[in-house]
Design a protein around this motif. Structure first.
Motif, PDB file in Angstrom:
ATOM      1  N   THR A  73     -30.328  17.677 -14.040  1.00  0.00           N
ATOM      2  CA  THR A  73     -31.174  18.847 -14.326  1.00  0.00           C
ATOM      3  C   THR A  73     -31.637  18.804 -15.775  1.00  0.00           C
ATOM      4  O   THR A  73     -31.253  17.925 -16.547  1.00  0.00           O
ATOM      5  CB  THR A  73     -30.385  20.138 -14.058  1.00  0.00           C
ATOM      6  OG1 THR A  73     -29.203  20.140 -14.876  1.00  0.00           O
ATOM      7  CG2 THR A  73     -29.981  20.246 -12.586  1.00  0.00           C
ATOM      8  N   GLU A  74     -32.469  19.761 -16.127  1.00  0.00           N
ATOM      9  CA  GLU A  74     -32.998  19.836 -17.492  1.00  0.00           C
ATOM     10  C   GLU A  74     -31.912  20.138 -18.516  1.00  0.00           C
ATOM     11  O   GLU A  74     -32.064  19.837 -19.705  1.00  0.00           O
ATOM     12  CB  GLU A  74     -34.095  20.897 -17.577  1.00  0.00           C
ATOM     13  CG  GLU A  74     -35.352  20.528 -16.796  1.00  0.00           C
ATOM     14  CD  GLU A  74     -36.448  21.565 -16.975  1.00  0.00           C
ATOM     15  OE1 GLU A  74     -36.187  22.571 -17.689  1.00  0.00           O
ATOM     16  OE2 GLU A  74     -37.537  21.381 -16.429  1.00  0.00           O
ATOM     17  N   LEU A  96     -30.594  16.998 -20.175  1.00  0.00           N
ATOM     18  CA  LEU A  96     -31.541  16.121 -20.858  1.00  0.00           C
ATOM     19  C   LEU A  96     -31.100  15.783 -22.284  1.00  0.00           C
ATOM     20  O   LEU A  96     -31.285  14.670 -22.761  1.00  0.00           O
ATOM     21  CB  LEU A  96     -32.939  16.762 -20.891  1.00  0.00           C
ATOM     22  CG  LEU A  96     -33.879  16.389 -19.737  1.00  0.00           C
ATOM     23  CD1 LEU A  96     -35.182  17.145 -19.856  1.00  0.00           C
ATOM     24  CD2 LEU A  96     -34.137  14.903 -19.712  1.00  0.00           C
ATOM     25  N   GLN A 140     -36.815  11.536 -20.704  1.00  0.00           N
ATOM     26  CA  GLN A 140     -37.768  12.270 -19.869  1.00  0.00           C
ATOM     27  C   GLN A 140     -38.247  11.414 -18.693  1.00  0.00           C
ATOM     28  O   GLN A 140     -38.413  11.914 -17.568  1.00  0.00           O
ATOM     29  CB  GLN A 140     -38.975  12.689 -20.732  1.00  0.00           C
ATOM     30  CG  GLN A 140     -39.937  13.633 -20.029  1.00  0.00           C
ATOM     31  CD  GLN A 140     -39.289  14.968 -19.658  1.00  0.00           C
ATOM     32  OE1 GLN A 140     -38.512  15.519 -20.436  1.00  0.00           O
ATOM     33  NE2 GLN A 140     -39.576  15.464 -18.458  1.00  0.00           N
TER      34      GLN A 140
END
Length: 494
Positions: free
Chosen positions: A225-226, A229, A243
């Motif tokens: 998930t973000e 990151l 990304q």
């Protein structure tokens, strides 16, 4: 005519034997040679004068260590002085096994020593019959003493020999090469294994170590998930790559994977990451070892190439004994013998091919640079092997010589002569040693001054601080006078 005595060093102690005189000196040596194996005949030639046993095993080890280096131990000096004090030293001659020990005995006691002629045969006979020549001594007790002293002597030699630490370099470079092969094999395995689930990751992350860390962190691509990151960016060390991995995970063509398979992949990825990290630590250890054992060779051709040369030669001492022509083709022995057998061109380089100098040279000059580099490597290894205070100054100078030779082949610029370069290196080493001693003394003085100041500042409140102005005036009155002059000038200006 001088009387001949023989000194024999046994594991149990020192002994002096007297040799019977013979009228015909020319017949002396054949008589000894024929009577060495026969005890009754040898007893008529040699008789025991005195025997001094060692008091402890430590004393025996110290004495044997000193004798092996050609130094006269204190126990032997006292013993020989007692023996020859009763005899006339000028008419006596002592037979010894070592010429250096004989010179030390002559200098300390004043008895002339010899190690040639009939002395070696006499020592051989004494060694053969020693337990029977000394009363109360048996073959069993002599064997026990020799075994114990032999073990302790071997242990001390291995322990204190400075050249033995190159064994650590040989083992570490062998382990480093094995780790490189294993890490590459395991990395290819984890790439193939994890690519069933996330095939796009291979194209985004090309490095093996980073791929294993990323595979371990991501696990199931659907769980990426973000929020993860930032951590993924720290692992990959690139925001655009992180990304790209996130975008590829959403649209991946990989198959779904079970929890058990994913756990095994993560465990295997952890092993690969740990092996890669251990390889980095091992390379640092190898660099430190090379800096201590062979700093000049390290400065000239690097850690790994220098360590491979030492490993292939067997030790740093063996490498130092090799000529430059042998160093040049170390690692290419099969190609050399094949070329000699087929009468074709011999190889130009072996392990030295991995050096950066060979890669930077042109095709025509690779053989020349290889020969020149092998010459400098042999010089550097000899300096490292036999110098007392290791330093990398000579290696840096030799490296600069190779650089200048590369420039000479490219542009024609004439380099410095080897004699001039070595003289400059010796001067720099001497200046470093003198500066080191002076800096050491100045640092000690500074430390003492700082200690005094700290004691004065951090002392008890009741204790009065010493009057430093009195000390300054007594030692050097100039600074106080300057201060007074400045004060007087200010008052006059006001």
């Amino acid at each position: 005519m001088s009387r001949l005595y023989v000194l024999y060093e046994h594991a149990a102690g020192f002994s002096v034997f007297s040799v019977q005189e013979f009228e015909e000196v020319s017949m002396f040596l054949p008589t000894v040679e024929s009577s060495v194996t026969d005890l009754s005949r040898f007893n008529s030639i040699v008789k025991l004068v005195s025997f001094s046993p060692f008091k402890t095993a430590v004393a025996a080890l110290e004495s044997i260590n000193a004798i092996s280096e050609g130094i006269l131990p204190q126990d032997l000096s006292v013993y020989l002085d007692d023996v020859f004090s009763k005899l006339k030293k000028k008419k006596c001659q002592l037979g010894v096994s070592d010429a250096k020990l004989g010179a030390a005995i002559t200098e300390a006691i004043g008895v002339s020593c010899t190690h040639i002629g009939v002395v070696p045969e006499l020592l051989r006979g004494i060694r053969h019959h020693f337990p029977k020549l000394v009363k109360g001594f048996t073959d069993q007790s002599a064997g026990v003493a020799q075994l114990g002293l032999g073990h302790s002597y071997s242990r001390s030699k291995v322990k204190f020999n400075v050249h033995r630490s190159d064994n650590m370099i040989i083992q570490s470079i062998a382990l480093l090469d094995q780790l490189d092969k294993d890490v590459n094999t395991f990395s290819m395995r984890i790439r193939e294994w994890y690519s069933y689930h996330f095939p796009e990751l291979v194209k985004i992350v090309s490095e093996n170590y980073l791929f294993a860390k990323a595979a371990k962190f991501i696990g199931d691509r659907k769980s990426l998930t973000e929020d993860k990151l930032e951590e993924l960016e720290k692992i990959v060390m690139d925001a655009s790559k992180a990304q790209a991995i996130f975008d590829a995970a959403k649209m991946s063509m990989g198959m779904d994977i079970s929890i058990v398979d994913l756990m095994n992949i993560e465990l295997f990825a952890t092993r690969v990451v740990n092996l890669s990290e251990y390889r980095k630590k091992l390379s640092v250890y190898l660099s430190n070892k090379m800096e201590n054992v062979a700093p000049n060779l390290q400065a000239l051709i690097g850690d790994q190439v220098g360590a491979r040369l030492i490993s292939h030669a067997g030790s740093l001492t063996n490498l130092a004994k090799y000529p430059a022509s042998t160093v040049q083709i170390l690692g290419a022995e099969k190609a050399l013998f094949r070329a000699l057998k087929t009468k074709s061109n011999t190889p130009k380089y072996g392990l030295l091919y991995h050096s950066s100098f060979i890669g930077r040279a042109g095709l025509k000059n690779k053989g020349r640079i290889s020969r020149f580099l092998a010459n400098k490597c042999s010089i550097a290894s000899r300096i490292d092997c036999f110098v007392e205070n290791p330093t990398c100054v000579f290696g840096e100078s030799l490296k600069q010589q190779v650089e200048d030779r590369l420039k000479f082949y490219e542009s024609g610029e004439i380099p410095k002569k080897n004699i001039d370069v070595m003289k400059e290196a010796i001067e720099t080493v001497n200046s470093q040693q003198t500066n080191g001693t002076s800096n050491g003394t100045s640092e000690k003085k500074k430390k003492k001054k700082n200690k005094r100041k700290a004691e004065e500042e951090n002392g008890n409140g009741t204790a009065e601080a010493p009057d430093t102005s009195i000390v300054k005036e007594e030692t050097n009155g100039e600074p106080e006078k300057k201060k007074k002059k400045k004060k007087n000038k200010k008052q006059a200006e006001e």
